[in-house]
Design a protein around this motif. Sequence first.
Motif, mmCIF file in Angstrom:
data_model
loop_
_atom_site.group_PDB
_atom_site.id
_atom_site.type_symbol
_atom_site.label_atom_id
_atom_site.label_comp_id
_atom_site.label_asym_id
_atom_site.label_seq_id
_atom_site.Cartn_x
_atom_site.Cartn_y
_atom_site.Cartn_z
ATOM 1 N N ILE A 1 -42.231 -66.022 -37.740
ATOM 2 C CA ILE A 1 -42.263 -67.658 -37.041
ATOM 3 C C ILE A 1 -41.118 -66.807 -36.201
ATOM 4 O O ILE A 1 -40.152 -66.726 -36.319
ATOM 5 C CB ILE A 1 -41.831 -68.266 -38.068
ATOM 6 N N MET A 2 -41.253 -66.742 -35.040
ATOM 7 C CA MET A 2 -40.690 -66.262 -33.703
ATOM 8 C C MET A 2 -40.970 -67.474 -33.128
ATOM 9 O O MET A 2 -41.696 -68.813 -32.491
ATOM 10 C CB MET A 2 -41.758 -65.898 -32.413
ATOM 11 N N LEU A 3 -39.085 -67.892 -32.814
ATOM 12 C CA LEU A 3 -38.785 -69.577 -32.256
ATOM 13 C C LEU A 3 -38.367 -69.478 -31.107
ATOM 14 O O LEU A 3 -37.041 -69.278 -30.578
ATOM 15 C CB LEU A 3 -38.123 -69.735 -33.863
ATOM 16 N N ALA A 4 -38.570 -70.371 -30.323
ATOM 17 C CA ALA A 4 -37.865 -70.504 -28.810
ATOM 18 C C ALA A 4 -38.080 -71.566 -28.352
ATOM 19 O O ALA A 4 -39.799 -72.622 -27.704
ATOM 20 C CB ALA A 4 -38.288 -69.512 -27.901
ATOM 21 N N TYR A 5 -36.883 -72.652 -28.550
ATOM 22 C CA TYR A 5 -37.400 -73.689 -28.511
ATOM 23 C C TYR A 5 -36.146 -74.694 -27.078
ATOM 24 O O TYR A 5 -34.898 -74.130 -27.700
ATOM 25 C CB TYR A 5 -37.800 -75.072 -29.000
ATOM 26 N N PRO A 6 -35.901 -75.584 -26.905
ATOM 27 C CA PRO A 6 -34.490 -76.222 -26.069
ATOM 28 C C PRO A 6 -33.856 -76.425 -27.512
ATOM 29 O O PRO A 6 -34.398 -77.516 -28.221
ATOM 30 C CB PRO A 6 -34.635 -77.270 -25.434
ATOM 31 N N SER A 7 -32.161 -76.411 -26.911
ATOM 32 C CA SER A 7 -31.476 -76.742 -28.283
ATOM 33 C C SER A 7 -31.077 -77.858 -28.231
ATOM 34 O O SER A 7 -30.659 -78.879 -27.257
ATOM 35 C CB SER A 7 -30.279 -76.275 -27.772
ATOM 36 N N ALA A 8 -31.064 -77.667 -29.937
ATOM 37 C CA ALA A 8 -30.394 -79.901 -30.058
ATOM 38 C C ALA A 8 -29.060 -80.018 -29.716
ATOM 39 O O ALA A 8 -28.609 -80.810 -29.479
ATOM 40 C CB ALA A 8 -30.635 -80.693 -31.364
ATOM 41 N N LEU A 9 -28.188 -78.341 -29.335
ATOM 42 C CA LEU A 9 -26.681 -79.128 -28.651
ATOM 43 C C LEU A 9 -27.085 -78.109 -27.502
ATOM 44 O O LEU A 9 -26.450 -76.793 -27.673
ATOM 45 C CB LEU A 9 -25.868 -78.561 -30.144
ATOM 46 N N PRO A 10 -27.339 -78.857 -26.387
ATOM 47 C CA PRO A 10 -27.291 -78.025 -24.952
ATOM 48 C C PRO A 10 -25.670 -77.145 -24.997
ATOM 49 O O PRO A 10 -25.145 -78.548 -24.987
ATOM 50 C CB PRO A 10 -27.494 -79.341 -24.210
ATOM 51 N N ARG A 11 -25.188 -76.287 -24.426
ATOM 52 C CA ARG A 11 -24.032 -76.010 -23.665
ATOM 53 C C ARG A 11 -23.014 -76.867 -22.884
ATOM 54 O O ARG A 11 -22.394 -77.431 -22.767
ATOM 55 C CB ARG A 11 -24.105 -74.468 -23.316
ATOM 56 N N ALA A 12 -24.009 -77.635 -21.739
ATOM 57 C CA ALA A 12 -23.214 -78.858 -21.167
ATOM 58 C C ALA A 12 -22.561 -79.688 -21.824
ATOM 59 O O ALA A 12 -21.080 -80.793 -21.576
ATOM 60 C CB ALA A 12 -24.048 -79.352 -20.235
ATOM 61 N N HIS A 13 -23.213 -80.509 -23.317
ATOM 62 C CA HIS A 13 -22.299 -81.386 -24.001
ATOM 63 C C HIS A 13 -21.820 -80.965 -24.917
ATOM 64 O O HIS A 13 -20.840 -80.964 -25.965
ATOM 65 C CB HIS A 13 -23.579 -82.166 -24.501
ATOM 66 N N TYR A 14 -22.166 -79.386 -25.229
ATOM 67 C CA TYR A 14 -21.257 -79.085 -27.142
ATOM 68 C C TYR A 14 -20.882 -77.326 -26.729
ATOM 69 O O TYR A 14 -21.391 -75.982 -27.517
ATOM 70 C CB TYR A 14 -22.516 -78.721 -27.774
ATOM 71 N N PRO A 15 -20.300 -77.174 -25.629
ATOM 72 C CA PRO A 15 -19.656 -76.324 -25.484
ATOM 73 C C PRO A 15 -18.728 -74.523 -26.297
ATOM 74 O O PRO A 15 -19.470 -73.639 -26.250
ATOM 75 C CB PRO A 15 -19.278 -76.283 -24.339
ATOM 76 N N SER B 1 -39.306 -62.483 -49.754
ATOM 77 C CA SER B 1 -38.479 -61.502 -49.171
ATOM 78 C C SER B 1 -38.048 -62.780 -47.968
ATOM 79 O O SER B 1 -39.567 -62.838 -47.423
ATOM 80 C CB SER B 1 -38.528 -59.633 -49.074
ATOM 81 N N TRP B 2 -37.577 -63.020 -47.685
ATOM 82 C CA TRP B 2 -37.195 -64.037 -46.392
ATOM 83 C C TRP B 2 -35.890 -62.558 -45.259
ATOM 84 O O TRP B 2 -34.727 -62.459 -46.026
ATOM 85 C CB TRP B 2 -36.141 -65.161 -46.822
ATOM 86 N N THR B 3 -35.580 -62.689 -44.255
ATOM 87 C CA THR B 3 -35.156 -62.363 -43.525
ATOM 88 C C THR B 3 -34.981 -63.382 -42.086
ATOM 89 O O THR B 3 -36.138 -63.853 -41.749
ATOM 90 C CB THR B 3 -35.555 -60.951 -42.405
ATOM 91 N N ARG B 4 -33.949 -63.314 -41.516
ATOM 92 C CA ARG B 4 -33.519 -63.890 -40.468
ATOM 93 C C ARG B 4 -33.037 -63.448 -39.440
ATOM 94 O O ARG B 4 -31.509 -63.088 -39.883
ATOM 95 C CB ARG B 4 -33.504 -65.907 -41.426
ATOM 96 N N LEU B 5 -33.432 -63.542 -38.570
ATOM 97 C CA LEU B 5 -32.169 -63.446 -36.783
ATOM 98 C C LEU B 5 -31.727 -64.838 -36.207
ATOM 99 O O LEU B 5 -32.908 -65.160 -35.771
ATOM 100 C CB LEU B 5 -32.726 -62.368 -36.353
ATOM 101 N N GLY B 6 -30.951 -65.460 -35.674
ATOM 102 C CA GLY B 6 -30.786 -66.527 -35.061
ATOM 103 C C GLY B 6 -29.338 -66.746 -34.775
ATOM 104 O O GLY B 6 -28.479 -65.726 -34.903
ATOM 105 N N PRO B 7 -29.317 -67.709 -33.821
ATOM 106 C CA PRO B 7 -27.723 -67.862 -33.613
ATOM 107 C C PRO B 7 -26.735 -67.954 -33.972
ATOM 108 O O PRO B 7 -26.891 -67.914 -35.262
ATOM 109 C CB PRO B 7 -27.982 -68.595 -31.915
ATOM 110 N N TRP B 8 -25.329 -67.902 -33.301
ATOM 111 C CA TRP B 8 -24.202 -68.334 -35.013
ATOM 112 C C TRP B 8 -24.789 -69.248 -35.175
ATOM 113 O O TRP B 8 -24.897 -71.001 -34.075
ATOM 114 C CB TRP B 8 -23.109 -68.175 -33.526
ATOM 115 N N LEU B 9 -24.041 -69.916 -36.111
ATOM 116 C CA LEU B 9 -23.890 -71.767 -36.678
ATOM 117 C C LEU B 9 -23.530 -72.279 -36.175
ATOM 118 O O LEU B 9 -21.829 -71.920 -35.028
ATOM 119 C CB LEU B 9 -24.230 -71.329 -37.931
ATOM 120 N N PRO B 10 -23.732 -73.317 -35.200
ATOM 121 C CA PRO B 10 -22.627 -74.199 -34.654
ATOM 122 C C PRO B 10 -21.526 -74.573 -35.005
ATOM 123 O O PRO B 10 -20.407 -74.397 -34.737
ATOM 124 C CB PRO B 10 -23.265 -75.469 -34.573
ATOM 125 N N TRP B 11 -21.277 -74.878 -36.759
ATOM 126 C CA TRP B 11 -20.005 -74.786 -37.143
ATOM 127 C C TRP B 11 -18.679 -73.454 -36.540
ATOM 128 O O TRP B 11 -17.783 -73.491 -37.229
ATOM 129 C CB TRP B 11 -20.139 -75.061 -38.674
#
Length: 265
Positions: free
Chosen positions: A136-150, A186-196
């Motif tokens: 599953i390849m994912l690319a969609y607008p983030s629920a946390l846009p940088r302008a509001h959640y830098p 087996s599960w592999t995930r590559l993704g951005p830093w977690l918000p917290w």
Amino acid sequence: MLDLTKTENVLQTFVKVRGSLKPEEVVFWWSGNVYSVIPGERNRLLFAIDGYNIGRCVAVEGGYQHLMREITLYKDPASSAVLERWDNPFTASQVEVVHVWNDPVNQQYLLHGPYGPFTLPIVPLSEDRLCASLDIMLAYPSALPRAHYPQYSQSDLYQGAELFQFFFSRSAAEDPARDSIPCDISWTRLGPWLPWMEMADRPGSLLYQCSGYKLDGGYAALPEHIRQYVERRHPEYQHAPTAFTRPNETSWTYFKKQLAQRTQT
């Protein structure tokens, strides 16, 4: 003999593997590690994780709906203790850990869906062992846009990959008396830093590598310390949802809700 060139056979096999042809609760359990991946730096082990998914497959016209919720708990890799606070080695600050509480994570498996006939690569590993892959390849607008959640957001685009492999027996899948069959994953995930983690837009990503299996015995077969944690924090995760709802929850949408609650108190 299981003819995996037929769409209906592939769909039914996947439902047996991923859940059950009956609307009974099925639990998948996994454990593994989470690593940092930063250009020019050695990958670093950040967390151990344990998690599970509890769901039921319900027959609908043209296929099945999979009603699910899932959790993942971040742990200290040295002590295996569930983390509530974490000393971020990249920012030298301590942050509150927000575990994965995704409810729902519902899916539909349809013979003919919006993207065409149901398809899934299933390859033989031996005479009786099969492997189904779901990339599953994912690319969609983030629920946390940088302008509001830098502080909490790395990018305006959520981009990642979820790579699953399901290992099961051909003879079990071919058995008409079996509605659900054993399965290792087996599960592999590559993704951005977690918000917290409060990493802002620092370069890098997280790599998850986990393995697990379908539990014979469902929720009651989970480790006791996990059940105690769930029943103390979110007892609804003892059972699968009973109705198909949308939208699905993600770590980003859940964190956004938690952040909103913090600012209101």
